[in-house]
Design an enzyme around this catalytic site. Structure first.
Site, PDB file in Angstrom:
ATOM      1  N   SER A 115      41.242  33.784  39.419  1.00  0.00           N
ATOM      2  CA  SER A 115      40.717  32.929  38.343  1.00  0.00           C
ATOM      3  C   SER A 115      40.153  33.749  37.188  1.00  0.00           C
ATOM      4  O   SER A 115      40.467  33.512  36.020  1.00  0.00           O
ATOM      5  CB  SER A 115      39.621  32.009  38.896  1.00  0.00           C
ATOM      6  N   LYS A 121      35.744  36.641  47.524  1.00  0.00           N
ATOM      7  CA  LYS A 121      34.601  35.947  46.934  1.00  0.00           C
ATOM      8  C   LYS A 121      34.104  34.752  47.751  1.00  0.00           C
ATOM      9  O   LYS A 121      33.018  34.245  47.498  1.00  0.00           O
ATOM     10  CB  LYS A 121      34.954  35.465  45.523  1.00  0.00           C
ATOM     11  N   SER A 176      30.698  41.378  38.710  1.00  0.00           N
ATOM     12  CA  SER A 176      29.824  41.144  39.857  1.00  0.00           C
ATOM     13  C   SER A 176      29.400  39.677  39.893  1.00  0.00           C
ATOM     14  O   SER A 176      29.987  38.823  39.205  1.00  0.00           O
ATOM     15  CB  SER A 176      28.602  42.069  39.796  1.00  0.00           C
ATOM     16  N   GLU A 187      51.432  37.574  45.913  1.00  0.00           N
ATOM     17  CA  GLU A 187      52.776  37.453  45.356  1.00  0.00           C
ATOM     18  C   GLU A 187      52.915  36.161  44.557  1.00  0.00           C
ATOM     19  O   GLU A 187      53.430  36.155  43.434  1.00  0.00           O
ATOM     20  CB  GLU A 187      53.807  37.489  46.483  1.00  0.00           C
ATOM     21  N   LEU A 188      52.449  35.069  45.137  1.00  0.00           N
ATOM     22  CA  LEU A 188      52.549  33.775  44.457  1.00  0.00           C
ATOM     23  C   LEU A 188      51.731  33.770  43.169  1.00  0.00           C
ATOM     24  O   LEU A 188      52.189  33.303  42.124  1.00  0.00           O
ATOM     25  CB  LEU A 188      52.065  32.658  45.396  1.00  0.00           C
ATOM     26  N   LYS A 204      25.078  36.469  43.321  1.00  0.00           N
ATOM     27  CA  LYS A 204      24.786  36.577  44.753  1.00  0.00           C
ATOM     28  C   LYS A 204      24.428  38.002  45.163  1.00  0.00           C
ATOM     29  O   LYS A 204      24.020  38.244  46.301  1.00  0.00           O
ATOM     30  CB  LYS A 204      25.971  36.053  45.571  1.00  0.00           C
ATOM     31  N   VAL A 227      33.153  25.044  44.150  1.00  0.00           N
ATOM     32  CA  VAL A 227      33.224  23.787  44.891  1.00  0.00           C
ATOM     33  C   VAL A 227      34.040  22.740  44.139  1.00  0.00           C
ATOM     34  O   VAL A 227      34.503  21.758  44.729  1.00  0.00           O
ATOM     35  CB  VAL A 227      31.793  23.273  45.181  1.00  0.00           C
ATOM     36  N   ASN A 274      28.411  31.265  38.871  1.00  0.00           N
ATOM     37  CA  ASN A 274      29.635  30.561  39.259  1.00  0.00           C
ATOM     38  C   ASN A 274      30.477  30.214  38.028  1.00  0.00           C
ATOM     39  O   ASN A 274      29.933  29.829  36.991  1.00  0.00           O
ATOM     40  CB  ASN A 274      29.293  29.259  40.002  1.00  0.00           C
ATOM     41  N   VAL A 275      31.778  30.373  38.156  1.00  0.00           N
ATOM     42  CA  VAL A 275      32.692  29.976  37.087  1.00  0.00           C
ATOM     43  C   VAL A 275      33.221  28.588  37.434  1.00  0.00           C
ATOM     44  O   VAL A 275      33.908  28.403  38.443  1.00  0.00           O
ATOM     45  CB  VAL A 275      33.848  30.970  36.933  1.00  0.00           C
TER      46      VAL A 275
END
Length: 331
Positions: A19, A94, A133, A43-44, A136, A182, A174-175
Site C-alpha cells: 500500500s 505489518k 516506520s 508476484e501478484l 507502534k 481495519v 495508520n494509513v
C-alpha cells in the site's frame, strides 16, 4: 535537494507493491526520475503495479525484482549493479496479530532486511535512505512494533558513525484503507452482511490518508539536513467504532446501532492508544504544512544482542528470538 532534481535520480523502493510502496512509486513517477527500481516478493502485487505503471507512466524507466530483502547476495548484487541515489525502505510485515505468531519471520524481514539495506546503503554512500516506520514503535508491546523500534534505534545508531548517507525515519500512524488497516476488513464484512468485530470499547488510532504520503516524502527530500525522525503534522484520531459507523453509513446508509457488532476483548499485544512520539521528546514544527521533526537524542543499541536475535530467528528458535527482541526493545 530540489524536487526538480528527481529527474536525475535512480530510486530504489522496497515493498513497492504494498500500500505505501505503491503510493511512493506512482507518486514519484510523476517527477520522471531517471530510473525506478522496484523490489517486492509479491508476484501478484508486482504484476498489478507494473500494469498500472505501463498505463499511466510508460515513459518511466523501470527495473523490478521479485526478491526478498533478507537475501544478502541479492542486496549485494543489486547495489553493485545499479547506481542508486535514494532508497525508500517500505518493505515489512505489518499485520500485528500475524507477527505475534511468527516472530522469526518478523525479525528476519523487519530487522535483518532493514539492517542489510541500511548497511549496504551506507557502504555504497547512497545519498539518502528513508525508513518507513510506525507509531507502534513507540513503547511497543507487539512483536511488530518491537521490530520497528529496533530498526529505528539501529538507524539512529548508524547516524553516529562517520557516514555520508543521510538516514531518515518517517514514522507514520495508520494509513486509512491500506491493506493492513481495519477499513478493508470492515468493507468486506459489510459486503457479506457479516458482523463487524471491534476489539476493545475505546481503542483509538491516528490516521492519515494515502494522498498525504507523497507530500511528506517530498518535504523530507526538500530538507537540507533530512536525517532524523519525522512524523505527520496532520492526522485524525478516531475510535474503531467511529470508523465502523462511518463505513456502515457510507455503504448502507444506516447507523452503527442498526448493524450487528461483535465486541471482543483487546488482545494483550495491542494498546488502547498509540503515540507518534514520547512525551519527553522535543517536537520541532518544521517550515511546511505536513511534517514535524523529533529533536535528536542519544541512541545506543547492543549490536551483539541484535546479531544474536537475528541468528535465533534464522535458526527458527522462536522462543529465543522473542526473548532477545524483548530485551532489545526495552533497552
Amino acid at each position: 535537494m530540489e524536487i526538480s532534481e528527481l529527474k536525475n535520480q535512480t530510486i530504489l523502493i522496497t515493498g513497492a507493491a504494498g500500500s505505501i510502496g505503491r503510493e511512493l512509486v506512482l507518486g514519484l513517477a510523476q517527477y520522471q526520475p531517471q530510473q525506478l527500481i522496484l523490489v517486492d516478493i509479491s508476484e501478484l502485487g508486482m504484476h498489478s503495479l507494473l500494469q498500472e505503471m505501463a498505463t499511466h507512466f510508460p515513459q518511466v524507466k523501470l527495473t523490478y525484482y521479485l526478491e526478498s530483502i533478507c537475501d544478502s547476495a541479492f542486496i549485494a548484487a543489486l547495489f553493485e549493479e545499479q547506481h542508486i541515489d535514494i532508497v525508500f525502505h517500505a518493505a515489512a510485515y505489518k499485520h500485528v496479530s500475524l507477527m505475534e505468531e511468527n516472530v522469526c519471520a518478523a525479525v528476519k524481514t523487519n530487522i535483518k532486511g532493514a539492517k542489510l539495506l541500511i548497511d549496504t546503503s551506507c557502504k555504497h554512500n547512497i545519498a539518502r535512505f528513508l525508513f518507513i516506520s510506525t507509531d507502534k514503535a513507540i513503547e511497543p508491546i507487539s512483536v511488530m512494533g518491537k521490530t520497528k523500534k529496533v530498526v529505528e534505534e539501529y538507524l539512529l545508531f548508524k547516524k553516529t558513525e562517520n557516514i555520508t548517507t543521510q538516514l531518515s525515519i518517517l514514522r507514520l500512524c495508520n494509513v486509512y484503507d491500506s491493506s493492513g488497516s481495519v477499513v478493508p476488513v470492515f468493507k468486506e464484512r459489510i459486503k457479506q452482511n457479516l458482523p463487524l468485530e471491534i476489539k476493545g470499547n475505546e481503542v483509538q488510532r491516528a490516521y492519515i490518508h494515502k494522498d498525504q504520503l507523497l507530500p511528506m516524502v517530498l518535504a523530507i527530500l526538500d530538507t537540507a539536513h533530512s536525517g532524523g525522525v519525522f512524523i505527520p503534522k496532520l492526522f485524525s484520531v478516531q475510535t474503531v467504532a467511529q470508523i465502523a459507523n462511518h463505513l456502515v453509513q457510507e455503504l448502507l446508509g444506516i447507523s452503527l446501532s442498526e448493524y450487528p457488532i461483535a465486541y471482543k476483548a483487546l488482545p494483550e499485544y495491542e494498546k488502547e492508544k498509540e503515540l507518534l512520539h514520547l512525551e519527553s521528546d522535543t517536537v520541532d514544527s518544521m517550515d511546511n504544512d505536513v511534517l514535524q521533526r523529533i529533536a535528536p537524542s542519544t541512541t545506543q543499541i547492543d549490536i551483539e544482542m541484535l546479531t544474536q536475535c537475528i541468528e535465533a530467528a534464522e535458526a527458527f528458535k522462536s522462543a529465543e528470538a522473542r526473548v532477545l527482541l524483548q530485551k532489545l526493545a526495552l533497552a
